[in-house]
Enzyme design. Structure first.
Site, PDB file in Angstrom:
ATOM      1  CB  SER A   1      -0.959  -0.055   1.197  1.00 44.29           C
ATOM      2  OG  SER A   1      -1.984   0.896   1.062  1.00 44.29           O
TER       3      SER A   1
ATOM      4  CG  HIS B   1      -5.227  -1.420  -1.701  1.00 40.74           C
ATOM      5  ND1 HIS B   1      -4.864  -2.558  -1.011  1.00 40.74           N
ATOM      6  CD2 HIS B   1      -4.687  -0.365  -1.023  1.00 40.74           C
ATOM      7  CE1 HIS B   1      -4.148  -2.201   0.050  1.00 40.74           C
ATOM      8  NE2 HIS B   1      -4.005  -0.891   0.050  1.00 40.74           N
TER       9      HIS B   1
END
Length: 233
Positions: free
Chosen positions: A124, A159
């Site tokens: 992330s 993501h």
């Protein structure tokens, strides 16, 4: 040889630890020093504890670099980072992470570690930070962040498959030139970049992919799936 690994998973999201084992398999030492940098989460204690729970059970020497309650000198900070075989950056707020690193000079030290052969990796925000720019929710709504360490050419979007709006928002940012062409990482996939070039793409789950996303005059932006090797779980 300088290397960066973009992770779509790891100890913070996956119970099997397959992607973490893959990372350790690329370390330059048989029993590597692995330093977790949880800056993007504000050095969250639960995140740090989860890291130690996962890596104390592995054949490595785990440690954590906290910056919000820093006690080390600049010299000690440099010594710690340059002694690592793997620097593993956690998720959280990409913009905050970059700002804090620059205040403490960590950005310069990570460049030095990278040039010296330390494997840099993360999930992330910990994947976003290495590129020239990234796709982020650091400011609330999904947007582009034309900022990063620039060790990896182009941009990164984490993501890609799991958060609503990620795919169209990142494609739109690349299409209009707000972000350069780059790499979109689905949860479960990972990519290893050697001297800025993709040299390996893997996945812990069938169907998870890594994509190359670039602007196209007619289509706006196009994505090309990279073949990924399925890791043994």
């Amino acid at each position: 040889m300088s290397r960066i690994a973009l992770l779509g998973g790891g100890f913070s999201t996956d119970a099997d630890g397959v992607l973490d084992d893959w990372v350790l398999g690329h370390a330059r030492a048989s029993r590597p020093n692995v330093c977790f940098v949880p800056t993007a989460s504000g050095d969250a204690p639960a995140y740090i504890e989860k890291f130690f729970d996962a890596f104390r059970a592995r054949d490595c020497e785990p440690s954590v670099l906290p910056l919000f309650r820093r006690e080390s000198s600049d010299t000690a900070l440099r010594d710690v980072l340059l002694a690592q075989d793997v620097v593993y950056v956690g998720g959280g707020n990409t913009a905050n992470l970059l700002a804090v690193w620059r205040v403490h000079g960590v950005d310069r030290l990570l460049r030095e570690a990278y040039a010296g052969g330390t494997l840099l990796c993360g999930i992330s925000a910990g994947a976003n930070c290495w590129a020239e720019g990234s796709h982020t929710d650091s400011y609330g709504p999904l947007t582009h962040l034309p900022d990063g360490l620039g060790l990896l050419p182009g941009s990164v979007c984490p993501h890609y498959d799991s958060e609503p709006g990620r795919r169209p928002s990142y494609r739109a940012a690349v299409a209009r030139g707000a972000l350069p062409a780059g790499w979109a990482v689905e949860d479960g996939a990972a990519g290893l970049f050697t001297d800025g070039r993709l040299t390996e793409a893997v996945t812990r789950s069938p169907g998870a992919r890594l994509y190359r996303v670039r602007a196209d005059g007619e289509a706006g932006a196009v994505e090309e799936a990279v073949p990924c090797r399925l890791l043994d779980g």
